[in-house]
Design an enzyme around this catalytic site. Sequence first.
Site, PDB file in Angstrom:
ATOM      1  N   THR A 181       0.838  -1.204   0.000  1.00 11.37           N
ATOM      2  CA  THR A 181       0.000   0.000   0.000  1.00 11.37           C
ATOM      3  C   THR A 181       0.873   1.253   0.000  1.00 11.37           C
ATOM      4  O   THR A 181       0.623   2.204  -0.740  1.00 11.37           O
ATOM      5  CB  THR A 181      -0.919   0.026   1.232  1.00 11.37           C
ATOM      6  N   GLY A 182       1.924   1.225   0.843  1.00 14.13           N
ATOM      7  CA  GLY A 182       2.843   2.362   0.874  1.00 14.13           C
ATOM      8  C   GLY A 182       3.493   2.578  -0.477  1.00 14.13           C
ATOM      9  O   GLY A 182       3.528   3.699  -0.987  1.00 14.13           O
ATOM     10  N   TRP A 198       2.394   1.699  -3.353  1.00 17.92           N
ATOM     11  CA  TRP A 198       1.394   2.140  -4.328  1.00 17.92           C
ATOM     12  C   TRP A 198       1.217   3.661  -4.276  1.00 17.92           C
ATOM     13  O   TRP A 198       1.007   4.314  -5.295  1.00 17.92           O
ATOM     14  CB  TRP A 198       0.060   1.449  -4.048  1.00 17.92           C
ATOM     15  N   HIS A 199       1.308   4.222  -3.070  1.00 14.98           N
ATOM     16  CA  HIS A 199       1.115   5.671  -2.938  1.00 14.98           C
ATOM     17  C   HIS A 199       2.320   6.464  -3.419  1.00 14.98           C
ATOM     18  O   HIS A 199       2.190   7.632  -3.767  1.00 14.98           O
ATOM     19  CB  HIS A 199       0.792   6.041  -1.488  1.00 14.98           C
ATOM     20  N   GLY A 200       3.489   5.865  -3.368  1.00 20.37           N
ATOM     21  CA  GLY A 200       4.677   6.592  -3.802  1.00 20.37           C
ATOM     22  C   GLY A 200       5.902   5.769  -3.515  1.00 20.37           C
ATOM     23  O   GLY A 200       5.878   4.890  -2.648  1.00 20.37           O
TER      24      GLY A 200
END
Lengths: 378, 461
Positions: free
Chosen positions: B312-313, B315-317
């Site tokens: 998830t991390g 995916w955000h950047g």
Amino acid sequence: MVSKKHIEFKDLMLLIMVLLVCMTLWGYGAFLKYEGAADNANSPCEVFAYAITNIHDGVYPWNYEEKIDPLFCLGISGETSIGIRSNTNISESEEASLEESSYEMTPQDEVTYNSDENSQKGVGLVASLNSERIFSDLDLYNIKAVPLSGLEAAIYENQNVAESEEGLSENSETEDVILPELEFETVDDTYFDDAVFLGDSRMVGVYEYAGMNNATFFAKTAMTIYGLLDTVATTDPLGRTAREGLTDTQYGKIYIMVGINEIGTGDTAYFVNKYSSVIDEIRELQPDAIIYIQGIMHVAHNRDSIDAYVNNRNINERNQALSQLADGQRIFYIDVNPVFDDVNGDLTQEYTSDDIHLYATHYATWHTFYLEHAIVLP
Amino acid sequence: MSFSTLEFIIIFLPIFLIIYFLLLKVQKKSSTIANIWIVLGSLLFCMYADYVGHTYYNMLVVSIITVFNFCVAHGVSYFYKKQSYSFLRVATFAFGVIVDIGVLVLYKLVIKALPIGISYYIFALVAYLTDVYRNKVCAEKNFINFSAYVLMFPKLVQGPITRYSGFSEKLKKRQVSVGRFDRALKLFILGLSYKVLVADVLESLFREIQKIGFESISTPLAWLGAVSYSLQLYFDFLGYSMIAVALGGMLGFHLPKNFDNPYASRSVSEFYRRWHVTLGLWFRDYLYIPLGGSRKGIVRTIINLLIVWLITGFWHGTTLNFILWGGILFFFIAIEKLFLGKLLYKTQVVSRVYTLFVIVISWVVFAIHDIKKLWVYITRLFPFIPTSYNSNVLEGDYIKYGKMYGVVVLLAILLCIPRVNKWIVASRRKWVSSFVGIVLFVICVYRVSKGLSNPFMYYDF
């Protein structure tokens, strides 16, 4: 639950209203033809936005064409507008003289008001209203084209500049004999006891973070030269405008920094003309004060490289013209840029997050710069 | 041309909708022509979606990926019908998913210039392929309908991440009505107001703090900044998602909601069930549960959570702070799973304070990409941490910025309360809401145009 008929009527009303608003906006936007903005800024909507904004003081829909002639922005040089299209009031001979003098763009740094040749030429020519003199003035300010409709107005304005400048340079020549050349000295903080700072957010930064608590500040974010004297300053505890403040108290030193917000307004001549008249007004209020004209601080490369207005080429052009307003006696030009610039002449990227303003920690350096660039009258 | 630009609101959307409704009227039995129009409009939208200059590039990437996934889904569904080819079915599916994810990773790590919305539509396509593989949905046979589903401009740029199952019927045949359009229009205006009048204003507060430099802000201002950033992020994304749902509604589709009053949560796990719901569900259905979820013992559960949150991390950047952000959330969600959760739900106040505290700190980590600057900000938040830099704090800076932004921050906090939201939704039916809507719309357009007039944000130097 409301009946279905009712809903439909209401919905149609809402739809029609929204459409009307949209069309009004669009219509107003399309009414103005603005061609000179950044690549992404020439849709009708943005023209509307441009027209209603308040930061481009002095530019309104009704004088829009005069102030921002598209030709200026497109960078078309003098020939199309001055030579060919302006056929009403300029005689053939004047046109001929224009062609000779104004088509070659004089490099800026070679022409200064204080040069003998220029001032001599100026004195005689302004009196006879010769257009050659006027347009060499235009060249000096890097004017590329004169707005068609406002040609005469431009001549008038620039003549005024010329005359006032003539006055200044004449003064300096005569006083040169009496007074020695003044040089910057290093002083201590008491120097700022009777200093006042006028300007935009950069001056607000100095007010907040440079630790110059003994000085007075009339500064406000988004300040322009057009509002310098009559805008209520956020930094003044009494909530006065600069004009009120300068009327109330006599100061010894007046520091001015504006220019970044109106960098897209008018051209350099228009800006410097206004600047000059503001200085005259300040001089009337404060006959004895030293006036420091501060060069506009540069922006960092990230802004410089993408912005059609806010870039260091424009800033340097205006700084160059501002530096000519100094007389070396009571009006001085100081430029903080060498302190904060990187090797390319842009504001150092590490000193700023928004490419415009310094981090708070760097204002101490600016304070030192002021201390080291002070004029002490004999 | 994002949703909050004048080009979109005043030119693109009205013209698109008028032609769209005409096409729906003309062809009553199915919606194929209208779908073609959606595809064309979305490609145009995609071309002008950002100003950076890769216009055709955005369009090209999304087109190629759409065609590729259409073919792969067909392959999977073909091999499913022929029972004996089950290996090929798995292979085709795996190939499709690996290519999709590979493209995303490649863009994020190597090329960096991300085509608009790629993180979102890749996830939606992976979900689609998986559903086809699991035989939950039939592979779409009509290429027009499929591209309309993928490209649909309301959800192209920032989601919501949809499931195909909710769309298959609507793509064939759908209806629009004036009443529905009215509701959608009001939602649109509300979303636009959240974005323009709340989020964008708060954004400038955080920009002011960056301008000062983190070394030189007082602790109260640091907290004001952290809170305001948390609110800004919420209203920016909430406003965007509301506009997306509204636009979907105008076109006759039902897009899922992305937010469910997250700041009223009583644990970090609950927060992420209510924040960016469609992404959370995607990770649950297509990663966490396939990994075994929480059914294979406590150790595996923790490992699965770690994998999910690190991804998830990512995916955000791709910068370190996002991985750190994912790690922090993993830590709290893991200890909630282990023991803290049960304790939290025994209290009303402590649980909420705890959640807000963790979330606000995690957003600070999310916001500041440079680890050194991040540490400086943390030391400003907690002044008892010893520091080694020169601080140059303006006394009372928080009062200055509090006066400038306090009203908006308080308004934003108010709007986070579930009951206030409920009231707003309920009053959408009242006649006065039309009037309020018009006023809000005009104010928004004014604000947007004022921002536009300046190549720089507001030209207030």
